[in-house]
Write a protein that holds these residues in place. Structure first.
Motif, PDB file in Angstrom:
ATOM      1  N   MET A  14       3.465   5.665  17.370  1.00 47.01           N
ATOM      2  CA  MET A  14       2.236   5.077  17.898  1.00 47.01           C
ATOM      3  C   MET A  14       1.331   4.677  16.741  1.00 47.01           C
ATOM      4  N   LEU A  15       0.811   3.490  16.813  1.00 48.63           N
ATOM      5  CA  LEU A  15      -0.125   3.007  15.802  1.00 48.63           C
ATOM      6  C   LEU A  15      -1.304   2.345  16.504  1.00 48.63           C
ATOM      7  N   LEU A  16      -2.499   2.894  16.286  1.00 45.45           N
ATOM      8  CA  LEU A  16      -3.722   2.325  16.825  1.00 45.45           C
ATOM      9  C   LEU A  16      -4.546   1.758  15.680  1.00 45.45           C
ATOM     10  N   ARG A  17      -5.100   0.587  15.879  1.00 40.76           N
ATOM     11  CA  ARG A  17      -5.996  -0.013  14.896  1.00 40.76           C
ATOM     12  C   ARG A  17      -7.287  -0.405  15.594  1.00 40.76           C
ATOM     13  N   HIS A  18      -8.391  -0.167  14.913  1.00 39.18           N
ATOM     14  CA  HIS A  18      -9.700  -0.536  15.456  1.00 39.18           C
ATOM     15  C   HIS A  18     -10.501  -1.239  14.377  1.00 39.18           C
ATOM     16  N   ALA A  19     -10.980  -2.429  14.681  1.00 43.58           N
ATOM     17  CA  ALA A  19     -11.836  -3.179  13.762  1.00 43.58           C
ATOM     18  C   ALA A  19     -13.283  -2.876  14.130  1.00 43.58           C
ATOM     19  N   PRO A  20     -14.004  -2.128  13.300  1.00 43.91           N
ATOM     20  CA  PRO A  20     -15.378  -1.763  13.658  1.00 43.91           C
ATOM     21  C   PRO A  20     -16.321  -2.963  13.637  1.00 43.91           C
ATOM     22  N   ALA A  21     -17.400  -2.825  14.373  1.00 43.49           N
ATOM     23  CA  ALA A  21     -18.419  -3.876  14.427  1.00 43.49           C
ATOM     24  C   ALA A  21     -19.646  -3.424  13.650  1.00 43.49           C
ATOM     25  N   GLY A  22     -20.665  -4.271  13.621  1.00 42.03           N
ATOM     26  CA  GLY A  22     -21.921  -3.919  12.987  1.00 42.03           C
ATOM     27  C   GLY A  22     -21.809  -3.780  11.480  1.00 42.03           C
ATOM     28  N   PRO A  23     -22.673  -2.969  10.870  1.00 44.37           N
ATOM     29  CA  PRO A  23     -22.673  -2.821   9.411  1.00 44.37           C
ATOM     30  C   PRO A  23     -21.331  -2.348   8.859  1.00 44.37           C
ATOM     31  N   LEU A  24     -20.663  -1.479   9.595  1.00 47.62           N
ATOM     32  CA  LEU A  24     -19.374  -0.962   9.134  1.00 47.62           C
ATOM     33  C   LEU A  24     -18.323  -2.067   9.108  1.00 47.62           C
ATOM     34  N   GLY A  25     -18.422  -2.997  10.046  1.00 46.93           N
ATOM     35  CA  GLY A  25     -17.454  -4.078  10.117  1.00 46.93           C
ATOM     36  C   GLY A  25     -17.516  -5.023   8.938  1.00 46.93           C
ATOM     37  N   CYS A  26     -18.642  -5.034   8.214  1.00 53.12           N
ATOM     38  CA  CYS A  26     -18.750  -5.885   7.027  1.00 53.12           C
ATOM     39  C   CYS A  26     -17.966  -5.311   5.847  1.00 53.12           C
ATOM     40  N   LEU A  27     -17.633  -4.025   5.923  1.00 54.02           N
ATOM     41  CA  LEU A  27     -17.010  -3.331   4.802  1.00 54.02           C
ATOM     42  C   LEU A  27     -15.600  -2.838   5.094  1.00 54.02           C
ATOM     43  N   VAL A  28     -15.317  -2.595   6.359  1.00 55.03           N
ATOM     44  CA  VAL A  28     -14.044  -1.988   6.758  1.00 55.03           C
ATOM     45  C   VAL A  28     -13.220  -2.977   7.565  1.00 55.03           C
ATOM     46  N   ASP A  29     -11.985  -3.196   7.126  1.00 51.71           N
ATOM     47  CA  ASP A  29     -11.083  -4.068   7.868  1.00 51.71           C
ATOM     48  C   ASP A  29     -10.598  -3.381   9.134  1.00 51.71           C
ATOM     49  N   SER A  30     -10.178  -2.112   9.013  1.00 48.10           N
ATOM     50  CA  SER A  30      -9.691  -1.401  10.188  1.00 48.10           C
ATOM     51  C   SER A  30      -9.720   0.107   9.975  1.00 48.10           C
ATOM     52  N   LEU A  31      -9.956   0.816  11.063  1.00 50.48           N
ATOM     53  CA  LEU A  31      -9.710   2.247  11.153  1.00 50.48           C
ATOM     54  C   LEU A  31      -8.403   2.397  11.917  1.00 50.48           C
ATOM     55  N   TRP A  32      -7.543   3.296  11.501  1.00 50.91           N
ATOM     56  CA  TRP A  32      -6.235   3.373  12.147  1.00 50.91           C
ATOM     57  C   TRP A  32      -5.772   4.820  12.338  1.00 50.91           C
ATOM     58  N   TYR A  33      -4.919   4.975  13.334  1.00 50.72           N
ATOM     59  CA  TYR A  33      -4.333   6.279  13.675  1.00 50.72           C
ATOM     60  C   TYR A  33      -2.838   6.070  13.850  1.00 50.72           C
ATOM     61  N   SER A  34      -2.033   6.831  13.132  1.00 49.59           N
ATOM     62  CA  SER A  34      -0.573   6.695  13.192  1.00 49.59           C
ATOM     63  C   SER A  34       0.059   8.033  13.533  1.00 49.59           C
ATOM     64  N   GLU A  35       0.964   8.006  14.490  1.00 47.82           N
ATOM     65  CA  GLU A  35       1.727   9.199  14.857  1.00 47.82           C
ATOM     66  C   GLU A  35       3.183   8.786  15.036  1.00 47.82           C
ATOM     67  N   ARG A  36       4.080   9.444  14.298  1.00 46.10           N
ATOM     68  CA  ARG A  36       5.488   9.064  14.340  1.00 46.10           C
ATOM     69  C   ARG A  36       6.372  10.267  14.057  1.00 46.10           C
ATOM     70  N   GLY A  37       7.649  10.123  14.420  1.00 48.12           N
ATOM     71  CA  GLY A  37       8.647  11.122  14.068  1.00 48.12           C
ATOM     72  C   GLY A  37       9.201  10.849  12.684  1.00 48.12           C
ATOM     73  N   ALA A  38      10.253  11.563  12.335  1.00 51.19           N
ATOM     74  CA  ALA A  38      10.870  11.387  11.021  1.00 51.19           C
ATOM     75  C   ALA A  38      11.502  10.002  10.912  1.00 51.19           C
ATOM     76  N   LEU A  39      11.408   9.398   9.735  1.00 52.89           N
ATOM     77  CA  LEU A  39      11.983   8.086   9.467  1.00 52.89           C
ATOM     78  C   LEU A  39      13.372   8.242   8.816  1.00 52.89           C
ATOM     79  N   PRO A  40      14.190   7.205   8.886  1.00 53.19           N
ATOM     80  CA  PRO A  40      15.501   7.277   8.230  1.00 53.19           C
ATOM     81  C   PRO A  40      15.410   7.256   6.712  1.00 53.19           C
ATOM     82  N   HIS A  41      14.259   6.848   6.169  1.00 54.05           N
ATOM     83  CA  HIS A  41      14.059   6.843   4.722  1.00 54.05           C
ATOM     84  C   HIS A  41      12.939   7.812   4.383  1.00 54.05           C
TER      85      HIS A  41
END
Length: 272
Positions: free
Chosen positions: A1-28
């Motif tokens: 699962m990957l969630l991305r959020h583009a903030p608005a307001g003053p934070l949006g001028c500085l931050v492209d995205s806030l994100w949350y990632s949850e995953r199992g083990a990868l093959p690499h």
């Protein structure tokens, strides 16, 4: 699962995205992360550390405990990806991290350091609140509130750096440092110093990374093609120039570049 959020307001001028990632083990177990010219905050919630390798040949990693800040870079870095993972992060816009890290950015070029070394105990407290969040969306709200609190005491952005970033971004394939510097009204030395202080890398390095970043999505989607034609359209002198730049910044030739997923063009798996 990957969630991305583009903030608005003053934070949006500085931050492209806030994100949350949850995953199992990868093959690499390791990935090459290609440069973006932007800084990041990475907060591991499941494990208590992240792994960074000095090169893809190294067998022993740097183990960074708690949240980390990854400085803006002009070359790839190697990160550990073994095991399951739950991570929250911040991907800043070019120059956006200066409001939160100030003069530390040039020293963070191509480096990852523990966030606690820069923010003190508040970095550890932030991670604890994120771990206690009731949901991924709640975690992103907690992260946004923390950044807004820190923003209250932040210095104003450097208008020169903002002007230069905008000028380079209008046409990455044709971005030329000297032309932007002359339009800025600053001397070359002043222009370089102020840009590096705000972004973390010099204007020339940033323009190179920006040009590569504009090229990656097309290669990730379509694969091999007429490299000479692609080089000309992307602003490189010729095919040899493209290959040299690609190898230096990405650690691999364009023909061997293969991202983990087309929508994540800066992530390249490394063989075990």
């Amino acid at each position: 699962m990957l969630l991305r959020h583009a903030p608005a307001g003053p934070l949006g001028c500085l931050v492209d995205s806030l994100w949350y990632s949850e995953r199992g083990a990868l093959p690499h177990t390791r990935e090459r992360s290609l440069p973006t010219g932007c800084a990041d905050i990475v907060v591991p919630l499941l494990q208590d550390h992240v792994l960074r390798y000095d090169s893809e040949r190294d067998l022993v990693a740097r183990r960074l405990h708690g949240a980390i800040v990854q400085g803006a870079g002009d070359r790839y870095f190697v990160r550990g990806t073994g095991g399951a993972s739950v991570v929250v992060g911040v991907h800043f816009k070019p120059g956006g991290a200066a409001a939160f890290f100030g003069g530390a950015l040039p020293a963070l070029r191509n480096r990852a350091e523990m966030l606690e070394d820069l923010w003190g105990a508040s970095a550890r407290e932030l991670r604890e609140r994120l771990q206690a969040a009731a949901s991924p969306h709640h975690a992103l709200r907690v992260l946004a509130r923390h950044l807004m609190q820190r923003l209250a005491d932040a210095p104003a952005p450097d208008r020169l750096a903002a002007f230069a970033i905008d000028a380079f971004g209008r046409d990455p394939a044709r971005a030329r440092v000297q032309a932007v510097q002359q339009r800025s009204g600053c001397t070359p030395a002043q222009f370089i110093r102020r840009f590096e202080q705000a972004v973390g890398i010099t204007p020339k390095r940033y323009a190179r990374v920006l040009r590569l970043g504009a090229l990656l999505p097309a290669i990730a989607r379509c694969g091999p093609r007429d490299w000479a034609q692609l080089a000309a359209g992307a602003g490189y002198f010729d095919q040899s120039h493209l290959i040299r730049e690609f190898r230096e910044l990405a650690g691999v030739t364009p023909g061997k570049y293969s991202p983990v997923q087309p929508d994540q063009p800066t992530h390249v798996a490394l063989a075990r």
